[in-house]
Motif scaffolding. Structure first.
Motif, PDB file in Angstrom:
ATOM      1  N   CYS A 161       0.808  -1.207   0.000  1.00 31.56           N
ATOM      2  CA  CYS A 161       0.000   0.000   0.000  1.00 31.56           C
ATOM      3  C   CYS A 161       0.841   1.257   0.000  1.00 31.56           C
ATOM      4  N   GLY A 162       2.146   1.098   0.045  1.00 27.59           N
ATOM      5  CA  GLY A 162       3.014   2.261  -0.051  1.00 27.59           C
ATOM      6  C   GLY A 162       3.539   2.754   1.265  1.00 27.59           C
ATOM      7  N   SER A 163       3.283   2.048   2.387  1.00 27.76           N
ATOM      8  CA  SER A 163       3.798   2.463   3.683  1.00 27.76           C
ATOM      9  C   SER A 163       5.218   1.978   3.822  1.00 27.76           C
ATOM     10  N   THR A 164       6.165   2.885   4.127  1.00 24.76           N
ATOM     11  CA  THR A 164       7.564   2.499   4.265  1.00 24.76           C
ATOM     12  C   THR A 164       8.094   2.959   5.592  1.00 24.76           C
ATOM     13  N   ALA A 165       9.103   2.202   6.109  1.00 23.19           N
ATOM     14  CA  ALA A 165       9.737   2.558   7.376  1.00 23.19           C
ATOM     15  C   ALA A 165      10.923   3.449   7.091  1.00 23.19           C
ATOM     16  N   ALA A 166      11.234   4.318   8.024  1.00 21.66           N
ATOM     17  CA  ALA A 166      12.395   5.192   7.858  1.00 21.66           C
ATOM     18  C   ALA A 166      13.660   4.375   7.965  1.00 21.66           C
ATOM     19  N   SER A 167      14.591   4.597   7.059  1.00 15.91           N
ATOM     20  CA  SER A 167      15.838   3.852   7.086  1.00 15.91           C
ATOM     21  C   SER A 167      16.754   4.425   8.146  1.00 15.91           C
ATOM     22  N   THR A 168      17.691   3.583   8.602  1.00 20.46           N
ATOM     23  CA  THR A 168      18.655   4.017   9.609  1.00 20.46           C
ATOM     24  C   THR A 168      20.043   3.776   9.077  1.00 20.46           C
TER      25      THR A 168
ATOM     26  N   THR B  94      23.857   2.993  -3.820  1.00 16.90           N
ATOM     27  CA  THR B  94      22.720   3.891  -3.943  1.00 16.90           C
ATOM     28  C   THR B  94      22.604   4.475  -5.343  1.00 16.90           C
ATOM     29  N   SER B  95      23.728   4.829  -5.941  1.00 15.68           N
ATOM     30  CA  SER B  95      23.691   5.436  -7.261  1.00 15.68           C
ATOM     31  C   SER B  95      23.193   4.467  -8.322  1.00 15.68           C
ATOM     32  N   GLU B  96      23.331   3.154  -8.061  1.00 18.29           N
ATOM     33  CA  GLU B  96      22.892   2.142  -9.021  1.00 18.29           C
ATOM     34  C   GLU B  96      21.467   1.687  -8.749  1.00 18.29           C
ATOM     35  N   ALA B  97      20.947   2.003  -7.568  1.00 14.69           N
ATOM     36  CA  ALA B  97      19.673   1.418  -7.150  1.00 14.69           C
ATOM     37  C   ALA B  97      18.504   2.199  -7.722  1.00 14.69           C
ATOM     38  N   ALA B  98      18.187   1.956  -8.959  1.00 13.87           N
ATOM     39  CA  ALA B  98      17.032   2.605  -9.567  1.00 13.87           C
ATOM     40  C   ALA B  98      15.771   1.940  -9.042  1.00 13.87           C
ATOM     41  N   GLY B  99      14.618   2.632  -9.225  1.00 15.23           N
ATOM     42  CA  GLY B  99      13.369   2.084  -8.717  1.00 15.23           C
ATOM     43  C   GLY B  99      13.062   0.730  -9.325  1.00 15.23           C
ATOM     44  N   GLY B 100      12.478  -0.152  -8.499  1.00 14.35           N
ATOM     45  CA  GLY B 100      12.059  -1.444  -8.987  1.00 14.35           C
ATOM     46  C   GLY B 100      12.978  -2.580  -8.625  1.00 14.35           C
ATOM     47  N   ASP B 101      14.191  -2.313  -8.161  1.00 16.29           N
ATOM     48  CA  ASP B 101      15.074  -3.413  -7.780  1.00 16.29           C
ATOM     49  C   ASP B 101      14.984  -3.637  -6.274  1.00 16.29           C
ATOM     50  N   LEU B 102      15.419  -4.832  -5.845  1.00 17.21           N
ATOM     51  CA  LEU B 102      15.252  -5.234  -4.454  1.00 17.21           C
ATOM     52  C   LEU B 102      16.050  -4.368  -3.504  1.00 17.21           C
ATOM     53  N   LEU B 103      17.251  -3.952  -3.898  1.00 15.13           N
ATOM     54  CA  LEU B 103      18.059  -3.120  -3.016  1.00 15.13           C
ATOM     55  C   LEU B 103      17.361  -1.804  -2.703  1.00 15.13           C
ATOM     56  N   SER B 104      16.814  -1.159  -3.717  1.00 19.74           N
ATOM     57  CA  SER B 104      16.147   0.121  -3.468  1.00 19.74           C
ATOM     58  C   SER B 104      14.918  -0.066  -2.590  1.00 19.74           C
ATOM     59  N   GLU B 105      14.213  -1.196  -2.751  1.00 21.14           N
ATOM     60  CA  GLU B 105      13.051  -1.478  -1.905  1.00 21.14           C
ATOM     61  C   GLU B 105      13.482  -1.665  -0.457  1.00 21.14           C
ATOM     62  N   ILE B 106      14.569  -2.411  -0.260  1.00 19.51           N
ATOM     63  CA  ILE B 106      15.081  -2.653   1.089  1.00 19.51           C
ATOM     64  C   ILE B 106      15.495  -1.345   1.752  1.00 19.51           C
TER      65      ILE B 106
ATOM     66  N   SER C 271      14.476   1.613   1.007  1.00 23.63           N
ATOM     67  CA  SER C 271      13.314   2.473   1.193  1.00 23.63           C
ATOM     68  C   SER C 271      12.563   2.132   2.475  1.00 23.63           C
ATOM     69  N   LYS C 272      12.381   0.830   2.741  1.00 22.07           N
ATOM     70  CA  LYS C 272      11.648   0.434   3.952  1.00 22.07           C
ATOM     71  C   LYS C 272      12.549   0.411   5.185  1.00 22.07           C
TER      72      LYS C 272
ATOM     73  N   GLU D 133      18.256  -1.950   8.895  1.00 24.10           N
ATOM     74  CA  GLU D 133      18.199  -2.814  10.072  1.00 24.10           C
ATOM     75  C   GLU D 133      17.912  -4.250   9.647  1.00 24.10           C
ATOM     76  N   PRO D 134      18.548  -5.248  10.299  1.00 29.47           N
ATOM     77  CA  PRO D 134      18.242  -6.645   9.982  1.00 29.47           C
ATOM     78  C   PRO D 134      16.955  -7.096  10.666  1.00 29.47           C
ATOM     79  N   GLN D 135      16.170  -7.882   9.964  1.00 32.36           N
ATOM     80  CA  GLN D 135      14.952  -8.476  10.524  1.00 32.36           C
ATOM     81  C   GLN D 135      15.069  -9.980  10.326  1.00 32.36           C
ATOM     82  N   PHE D 136      15.381 -10.716  11.408  1.00 31.51           N
ATOM     83  CA  PHE D 136      15.638 -12.146  11.320  1.00 31.51           C
ATOM     84  C   PHE D 136      14.342 -12.937  11.463  1.00 31.51           C
ATOM     85  N   ILE D 137      14.164 -13.913  10.588  1.00 31.09           N
ATOM     86  CA  ILE D 137      13.023 -14.821  10.664  1.00 31.09           C
ATOM     87  C   ILE D 137      13.556 -16.244  10.657  1.00 31.09           C
ATOM     88  N   GLU D 138      13.134 -17.057  11.620  1.00 29.12           N
ATOM     89  CA  GLU D 138      13.645 -18.407  11.780  1.00 29.12           C
ATOM     90  C   GLU D 138      12.672 -19.440  11.223  1.00 29.12           C
ATOM     91  N   GLY D 139      13.234 -20.552  10.773  1.00 26.68           N
ATOM     92  CA  GLY D 139      12.396 -21.630  10.261  1.00 26.68           C
ATOM     93  C   GLY D 139      13.250 -22.831   9.910  1.00 26.68           C
TER      94      GLY D 139
END
Length: 282
Positions: A20-27, A39-51, A53-54, A95-101
């Motif tokens: 829905c477009g809600s993003t967390a502030a990066s640290t 950052t200079s390579e991270a154009a919109g639509g790639d996973l790095l820029s999404e990471i 951004s959130k 920030e890292p967000q760890f998920i176990e499984g």
């Protein structure tokens, strides 16, 4: 680091908010040169820029494989891979967000896009390289065939033919045991593996050499030994989904690993958790 428990509902809700477009502030981390370079390579639509951004990167791991990733006496998630994942996140400015499984679920989650990366002592193999793109290696380790001390029937890898072993299904060690003719029993974690071995229900298990040393450090009287040790070290790296979406993320992770190796961080973490430097193949 405290264990982060995410239910399927929580994760679904989080993904919905992102959609829905809600993003967390990066640290951003201080001196995060890997992030700056990417950052200079991270154009919109790639996973790095999404990471970026959130402000978080989702990292999958088992949480049951000491000293790579496990829980300490306070139930905090700790280990070599936990700290490596945290350091890489810092380099990316998030920030890292760890998920176990369980192992198979982690790979399936990576395929489905539920996790950004998996940091869990994953060896590079030809089969996995066909399905995933890997970072450069951040660790190296040899494979040990572990038996009880009184078992003299296994002295070479070829001696595994007709024997029984136990490992997490689809792991490198399970695949290697099967290649040499062993029948593999699937288990959920390392503790179950040693329980089967010590109770005589399997003949051997294959695992990382450093994992054996960590286990015997915690269980000095355990009736186990290394029966066979491979000459060549496995390359441990970070798998990512294949495709252009992950290209800039992989490049940034590669740079982060190079920086962590160059400044001695990987060596320091290796010696902290394994008592030796596994960050190089020397």
């Amino acid at each position: 680091m405290k264990k982060l428990k995410l239910t399927a509902l929580t994760l679904t809700a989080a993904l919905a908010l992102t959609a829905c477009g809600s993003t967390a502030a990066s640290t951003p981390a201080a001196d995060s040169t890997a992030a700056d370079a990417a950052t200079s390579e991270a154009a919109g639509g790639d996973l790095l820029s999404e990471i970026q951004s959130k402000g978080t990167i989702t990292i999958a791991m088992e949480g049951t494989w000491a000293p790579w990733t496990y829980h300490d006496e306070n139930d905090d998630l700790v280990g070599y891979d936990v700290e490596v994942g945290t350091k890489i996140a810092e380099k990316l400015g998030v920030e890292p967000q760890f998920i176990e499984g369980e192992w198979d679920g982690l790979l399936a989650g990576l395929d489905a896009g539920r996790y950004d990366i998996m940091v869990n002592g994953v060896d590079i193999t030809p089969e996995r390289s066909e399905k995933y793109d890997f970072s450069i290696p951040y660790a190296y380790n040899r494979t040990a065939v572990i038996t009880t001390k009184d078992n003299d029937s296994i002295n070479t890898m070829e001696d595994l033919n007709g024997k029984t072993t136990a490992n997490t299904i689809s792991s490198t060690y399970a695949e290697l045991a099967e290649q040499y003719g062993a029948t593999v029993t699937g288990v959920d974690d390392l503790n179950q593996t040693f329980e089967l071995l010590l109770s005589g229900r399997i003949d051997a298990t294959l695992n990382a050499e450093v994992t054996f040393y960590d286990y015997t450090k915690e269980h000095p009287d355990a009736n186990v030994k290394i029966a066979v040790l491979t000459d060549d070290a496995n390359q441990v790296a970070i798998p990512l989904r294949k495709g252009e979406e992950t290209a800039t993320l992989r490049a940034a992770i590669d740079q982060a690993i190079e920086e962590l190796r160059a400044d001695g961080t990987l060596k320091e973490l290796s010696e902290k958790y394994f008592g030796t430097d596994i960050s190089t193949n020397e």
